[in-house]
Design a protein around this motif. Structure first.
Motif, PDB file in Angstrom:
ATOM      1  N   GLY A  65       0.843  -1.188   0.000  1.00 48.55           N
ATOM      2  CA  GLY A  65       0.000   0.000   0.000  1.00 48.55           C
ATOM      3  C   GLY A  65       0.879   1.239   0.000  1.00 48.55           C
ATOM      4  N   GLY A  66       0.318   2.372  -0.445  1.00 48.97           N
ATOM      5  CA  GLY A  66       1.079   3.622  -0.414  1.00 48.97           C
ATOM      6  C   GLY A  66       1.633   3.845   0.986  1.00 48.97           C
ATOM      7  N   GLN A  95      -0.480   5.615  -5.153  1.00 51.51           N
ATOM      8  CA  GLN A  95       0.307   4.872  -6.143  1.00 51.51           C
ATOM      9  C   GLN A  95       0.639   3.462  -5.663  1.00 51.51           C
ATOM     10  N   GLY A  96       0.221   3.146  -4.453  1.00 52.34           N
ATOM     11  CA  GLY A  96       0.496   1.816  -3.925  1.00 52.34           C
ATOM     12  C   GLY A  96      -0.561   0.822  -4.353  1.00 52.34           C
ATOM     13  N   GLY A  97      -0.420  -0.378  -3.853  1.00 54.85           N
ATOM     14  CA  GLY A  97      -1.377  -1.427  -4.189  1.00 54.85           C
ATOM     15  C   GLY A  97      -2.368  -1.648  -3.070  1.00 54.85           C
ATOM     16  N   LYS A 115      -1.991  -0.099   7.374  1.00 53.30           N
ATOM     17  CA  LYS A 115      -1.226   1.151   7.420  1.00 53.30           C
ATOM     18  C   LYS A 115      -2.100   2.388   7.431  1.00 53.30           C
ATOM     19  N   PHE A 116      -3.415   2.206   7.255  1.00 56.83           N
ATOM     20  CA  PHE A 116      -4.255   3.396   7.063  1.00 56.83           C
ATOM     21  C   PHE A 116      -5.327   3.532   8.134  1.00 56.83           C
ATOM     22  N   VAL A 117      -4.985   3.116   9.350  1.00 59.85           N
ATOM     23  CA  VAL A 117      -5.958   3.243  10.442  1.00 59.85           C
ATOM     24  C   VAL A 117      -6.148   4.706  10.862  1.00 59.85           C
ATOM     25  N   MET A 136      -6.199   4.057   1.732  1.00 61.53           N
ATOM     26  CA  MET A 136      -5.293   3.436   0.778  1.00 61.53           C
ATOM     27  C   MET A 136      -5.382   4.133  -0.586  1.00 61.53           C
ATOM     28  N   GLU A 137      -6.443   4.885  -0.760  1.00 59.74           N
ATOM     29  CA  GLU A 137      -6.677   5.626  -2.002  1.00 59.74           C
ATOM     30  C   GLU A 137      -6.758   4.730  -3.225  1.00 59.74           C
TER      31      GLU A 137
END
Ligand code: HEC
Ligand code: HEC
Length: 374
Positions: free
Chosen positions: A229-230, A239-241, A332-334, A340-341
């Motif tokens: 992830g980004g 741009q991440g997965g 990573k996005f808590v 995560m976009e």
């Protein structure tokens, strides 16, 4: 189109954890297939894109054992009122989950608090149940029969019902050389049957083995599945997965790392998960990462079946979920300000990939169906 396969004769899988862990048992039965009759060794056909399966030395796979285990898996007499079998909550066409139900009902009409798990590729499992409380399949199988909100039966009672049935006595003799069976035999036989529930013939598998292809959007979804992830400043956001592969590891073809994680479902987990087993506060809210094989048919999702669709699951991961002290580092996005976009298109690609894990041959395999009365 024939499935490429490595044939492992179970007795030759050496250097295994089971070998190290198993004690030498002087009462161990003769290896199957050895001279003097006895059961026939079961030739487990392991697809080439899965690792070898480690079979416990005290429960070798035999044709007769698998056959008996199949009868027992569909046997309603294992429940107190003879109404509920294992298959009652683990239905083949739903990847051996409970028919789309959030919570299963036991024989007394009481529902549990956890979603019935898929029974797929369990022969590679490291531990069992959402909270990993059983170390082996043989041990796991003993539980649902006596669980008051499941089959609510005592093993000795269940076994005396079956031992009274001449057809079963023949099956026990063929599988274990015994005229009457106890719970240990039953659990061994069911474990053998469960180890044959191998799913590795989805479009994804055939693509991996070079036997076919999957649509381009699914291929792009697979790339996203395996991409970090980004993670600013290393990977700019957006741009991440989708970053699924850390826990649903695809490398060995199993789509689980067999570990326990808190995937950010709740700020205060109402179900302690592994923490309820170990008593360790660092384990609160951690659950077994389930396989994603056949995931399109195993809904609703998560240990409490809170998500009805895969779309909702992907949205959860994209949004990042709820922070809590035990949340996994890969979530990573808590942070409520971050996601995560994943664009709608990327989410659709991840979904398209997950749908390629549906193995129709597994879901309809006649060898896994109700054999009828013995
Ligand atoms: C009343 C419904 C019900 C019945 C009957 C039932 N199960 Fe389950 N099964 C569940 C639920 C719910 C879970 C998850 C429970 C948990 O994690 O606490 C589960 C989990 C499992 C697992 C763990 C899978 C994994 O990946 O860890 C196995 C194996 C299993 N069941 C096999 C069986 C067998 C064999 C039988 C028959 C002896 C059986 N079940 C009967 C509902 C049921
Ligand atoms: C930090 C590890 C981790 C990551 C990263 C992760 N998962 Fe999970 N996943 C889990 C765990 C653990 C569970 C079970 C959680 C529970 O029920 O409490 C789970 C459950 C699921 C389920 C439900 C399966 C079922 O049988 O109920 C799906 C579907 C799923 N994950 C898909 C994904 C996808 C798609 C991604 C990437 C976008 C992803 N996961 C990323 C650990 C992870």
């Amino acid at each position: 189109m024939s499935m490429k396969s490595n044939r492992f004769h179970i007795s030759l899988v050496l250097g295994s954890f089971a070998l190290l862990a198993s004690n030498c048992n002087p009462e161990e039965p003769e290896p199957p297939g050895s001279s003097g009759g006895g059961p026939t060794a079961y030739d487990l056909d392991i697809p080439s894109n899965l690792p070898p399966m480690v079979i416990p030395f005290d429960n070798p796979m035999t044709v007769e054992g698998v056959n008996l285990g199949r009868f027992l898996f569909f046997e309603e007499r294992l429940s107190d009122d003879n109404s509920l079998s294992c298959a009652g909550c683990h239905a083949q066409s739903f990847g051996f989950t409970d028919n789309g139900l959030q919570f299963s009902e036991g024989i007394n009409g009481i529902a549990g608090q956890r979603n019935a798990m898929a029974l797929i590729n369990l022969g590679w499992g490291g531990s069992f149940f959402w909270d990993g409380r059983s170390a082996t399949l043989e041990e796991q199988i003993l539980e649902p029969v006596v669980n008051p909100i499941e089959m609510h039966e005592q093993w000795p009672d269940a076994m005396s019902k079956l031992n009274a049935d001449a057809a079963y006595r023949d099956l026990f003799t063929a599988a274990f050389g015994v005229g009457s069976m106890d719970s240990v035999h039953a659990a061994k036989a069911i474990a053998q049957f469960l180890r044959t529930l191998i799913s590795a013939n989805s479009p994804y598998d055939r693509w991996k083995r070079g036997e076919g292809t999957i649509p381009l959007d699914a291929q792009l979804g697979y790339d996203l599945f395996r991409l970090e992830g980004g993670y600013p400043p290393f990977i700019p956001n957006g741009q991440g997965g989708a970053d699924c592969f850390h826990c649903h590891t695809d490398a060995a073809g199993l789509f689980t790392d067999e570990q326990f994680h808190n995937n950010a479902l709740d700020a205060v987990p109402p179900d302690p998960g592994v923490g309820g087993v170990t008593g360790d506060p660092f384990d609160i809210g951690k659950f077994k990462a389930p396989t994603l094989r056949n995931v399109a048919v195993t809904g609703p999702y998560m240990h409490d079946g809170r998500f009805n669709t895969l779309q909702e699951v992907i949205d959860h991961y994209n949004e990042g979920g709820e922070d809590s002290p035990t949340v996994d580092g890969f979530m990573k996005f808590v942070d409520p300000d971050e996601t995560m976009e994943l664009t709608p298109q990327k989410k659709a690609q991840v979904l398209a990939f997950l749908q390629q894990l549906t193995d129709t041959a597994f879901l309809t395999n006649p060898a896994f169906q109700d054999p009828g009365p013995p």
